[in-house]
Design an enzyme around this catalytic site. Structure first.
Site, PDB file in Angstrom:
ATOM      1  N   PHE A  80       4.861   6.087  -1.020  1.00 58.26           N
ATOM      2  CA  PHE A  80       4.710   5.396   0.262  1.00 58.26           C
ATOM      3  C   PHE A  80       5.898   4.495   0.603  1.00 58.26           C
ATOM      4  CE2 PHE A  80       2.479   2.882  -3.017  1.00 58.26           C
ATOM      5  CZ  PHE A  80       3.124   1.657  -2.896  1.00 58.26           C
ATOM      6  N   HIS A  84       1.339  -9.911   3.164  1.00 59.84           N
ATOM      7  CA  HIS A  84       1.890  -9.816   1.808  1.00 59.84           C
ATOM      8  C   HIS A  84       1.695 -11.172   1.147  1.00 59.84           C
ATOM      9  CE1 HIS A  84       4.652  -9.410  -1.578  1.00 59.84           C
ATOM     10  NE2 HIS A  84       5.035 -10.645  -1.273  1.00 59.84           N
ATOM     11  N   THR A 128      -5.727  -4.815  -1.622  1.00 54.79           N
ATOM     12  CA  THR A 128      -4.676  -4.096  -0.895  1.00 54.79           C
ATOM     13  C   THR A 128      -5.260  -3.132   0.133  1.00 54.79           C
ATOM     14  OG1 THR A 128      -3.345  -4.196  -2.923  1.00 54.79           O
ATOM     15  CG2 THR A 128      -2.604  -2.670  -1.209  1.00 54.79           C
ATOM     16  N   TYR A 186      10.922  -4.780  -1.350  1.00 48.77           N
ATOM     17  CA  TYR A 186       9.908  -3.916  -1.958  1.00 48.77           C
ATOM     18  C   TYR A 186      10.519  -2.985  -3.012  1.00 48.77           C
ATOM     19  CZ  TYR A 186       5.881  -5.213   0.962  1.00 48.77           C
ATOM     20  OH  TYR A 186       4.819  -5.880   1.542  1.00 48.77           O
ATOM     21  N   ARG A 190      -3.957 -14.758  -2.867  1.00 51.81           N
ATOM     22  CA  ARG A 190      -4.370 -13.371  -3.130  1.00 51.81           C
ATOM     23  C   ARG A 190      -5.870 -13.213  -2.845  1.00 51.81           C
ATOM     24  NH1 ARG A 190      -0.431  -9.484  -3.933  1.00 51.81           N
ATOM     25  NH2 ARG A 190      -2.173  -8.273  -4.752  1.00 51.81           N
ATOM     26  N   ARG A 202      -7.699  -9.167   4.875  1.00 49.99           N
ATOM     27  CA  ARG A 202      -7.577  -7.710   4.974  1.00 49.99           C
ATOM     28  C   ARG A 202      -8.900  -7.070   5.407  1.00 49.99           C
ATOM     29  NH1 ARG A 202      -3.538  -7.164  -0.218  1.00 49.99           N
ATOM     30  NH2 ARG A 202      -1.576  -6.934   0.947  1.00 49.99           N
ATOM     31  N   ASN A 245      -1.611  -3.480   6.262  1.00 54.76           N
ATOM     32  CA  ASN A 245      -2.693  -4.353   5.784  1.00 54.76           C
ATOM     33  C   ASN A 245      -2.443  -5.838   6.023  1.00 54.76           C
ATOM     34  OD1 ASN A 245      -0.722  -4.639   3.892  1.00 54.76           O
ATOM     35  ND2 ASN A 245      -1.945  -3.978   2.145  1.00 54.76           N
ATOM     36  N   GLU A 288      10.850 -14.498  -4.246  1.00 54.91           N
ATOM     37  CA  GLU A 288      10.589 -14.144  -2.843  1.00 54.91           C
ATOM     38  C   GLU A 288      10.846 -15.315  -1.905  1.00 54.91           C
ATOM     39  OE1 GLU A 288       7.357 -10.652  -4.018  1.00 54.91           O
ATOM     40  OE2 GLU A 288       6.638 -12.410  -2.932  1.00 54.91           O
ATOM     41  N   LYS A 325       2.429  -9.398   8.426  1.00 53.49           N
ATOM     42  CA  LYS A 325       3.106  -8.114   8.625  1.00 53.49           C
ATOM     43  C   LYS A 325       3.062  -7.648  10.088  1.00 53.49           C
ATOM     44  CE  LYS A 325       2.401  -6.377   3.891  1.00 53.49           C
ATOM     45  NZ  LYS A 325       1.832  -5.255   3.070  1.00 53.49           N
TER      46      LYS A 325
HETATM   47  N1  UDP Z   1       0.941   0.311   0.009  1.00 52.36           N
HETATM   48  C1  UDP Z   1       0.754   1.530   0.646  1.00 52.36           C
HETATM   49  N2  UDP Z   1       0.030   2.507   0.006  1.00 52.36           N
HETATM   50  C2  UDP Z   1      -0.516   2.326  -1.242  1.00 52.36           C
HETATM   51  C3  UDP Z   1      -0.314   1.079  -1.882  1.00 52.36           C
HETATM   52  C4  UDP Z   1       0.423   0.089  -1.237  1.00 52.36           C
HETATM   53  O1  UDP Z   1       1.229   1.750   1.753  1.00 52.36           O
HETATM   54  O2  UDP Z   1      -1.162   3.239  -1.761  1.00 52.36           O
HETATM   55  C5  UDP Z   1       1.716  -0.745   0.689  1.00 52.36           C
HETATM   56  C6  UDP Z   1       0.817  -1.844   1.255  1.00 52.36           C
HETATM   57  O3  UDP Z   1       1.389  -2.321   2.482  1.00 52.36           O
HETATM   58  C7  UDP Z   1       0.897  -2.901   0.164  1.00 52.36           C
HETATM   59  C8  UDP Z   1       2.362  -2.774  -0.268  1.00 52.36           C
HETATM   60  O4  UDP Z   1       2.608  -1.367  -0.234  1.00 52.36           O
HETATM   61  O5  UDP Z   1       0.551  -4.182   0.660  1.00 52.36           O
HETATM   62  C9  UDP Z   1       2.678  -3.311  -1.644  1.00 52.36           C
HETATM   63  O6  UDP Z   1       1.783  -2.732  -2.574  1.00 52.36           O
HETATM   64  P1  UDP Z   1       1.114  -3.629  -3.708  1.00 52.36           P
HETATM   65  O7  UDP Z   1       0.468  -2.690  -4.682  1.00 52.36           O
HETATM   66  O8  UDP Z   1       2.108  -4.604  -4.245  1.00 52.36           O
HETATM   67  O9  UDP Z   1      -0.074  -4.379  -2.918  1.00 52.36           O
HETATM   68  P2  UDP Z   1      -0.251  -5.925  -2.495  1.00 52.36           P
HETATM   69  O10 UDP Z   1       0.392  -6.767  -3.561  1.00 52.36           O
HETATM   70  O11 UDP Z   1       0.397  -6.084  -1.142  1.00 52.36           O
HETATM   71  O12 UDP Z   1      -1.740  -6.113  -2.423  1.00 52.36           O
HETATM   72 MG    MG Z   2       2.279  -6.664  -4.395  1.00 50.37          MG
END
Ligand code: UDP
Ligand code: MG
Length: 140
Positions: A59, A117, A93, A51, A87, A104, A114, A128, A11
């Site tokens: 957000f 992705h 996250t 997204y 993951r 992370r 963070n 994707e 990112k």
């Molecule tokens: N995100 C955010 N605030 C939150 C949760 C998620 O800004 O409270 C953003 C963050 O960049 C995250 C992305 O949205 O990586 C996608 O969220 P997801 O829950 O899918 O998390 P990931 O799969 O990336 O761990």
């Molecule tokens: Mg996700």
């Protein structure tokens, strides 16, 4: 365990701080192979579609603005159980919850910015990968 492919994005917060190599090393050290990779400037429309599942979340606007704030590196990672393994290497996250040694935990700046992705399931990985890479880019 099956040989899988998953989709990854390094990112803007990470590309901006020149962390692409450090993050790829984490993938490779975990046994994930980079089988496709390119640096792109995402458009707002692409970020919003990518997204889309989060479009109702508070957000969403901030997330899409962040994703287009700098170039990103999109990649396909291959390995045994690659989706879950990626993951695991990424960490939670929210970096405050991410296990020590994860990407992370080491590099993320906040829950939004963070660093990485990673696809969360085989179905999303396939969608994707196809969204960012053509068949011709995936011969390896
Ligand atoms: N995100 C955010 N605030 C939150 C949760 C998620 O800004 O409270 C953003 C963050 O960049 C995250 C992305 O949205 O990586 C996608 O969220 P997801 O829950 O899918 O998390 P990931 O799969 O990336 O761990
Ligand atoms: Mg996700």
């Amino acid at each position: 365990m099956a040989l899988e492919r998953t989709f990854s994005i390094i990112k803007p917060d990470a590309t901006k701080r020149n962390l692409t190599g450090a993050i790829v090393k984490k993938f490779e050290d975990a046994g994930l192979r980079v089988v496709a990779s390119k640096r792109i400037q995402m458009t707002l429309a692409q970020a919003q579609e990518f997204y889309g599942v989060h479009s109702e979340r508070p957000f969403f606007g901030e997330l899409c603005d962040f994703m287009i704030s700098e170039p990103v590196v999109v990649q396909v990672l291959e390995g045994e159980g690659a989706i879950a393994k990626n993951r695991e290497v990424m960490g939670a996250t929210n970096p405050a919850d991410a296990a020590a040694g994860t990407i992370r935990a080491e590099f993320a700046e906040s829950v939004g910015e963070n660093s990485v992705h990673g696809s969360d399931a085989p179905e999303t990985a396939a969608i994707e990968i196809a969204y960012f890479f053509s068949g011709l880019e995936l011969v390896g």
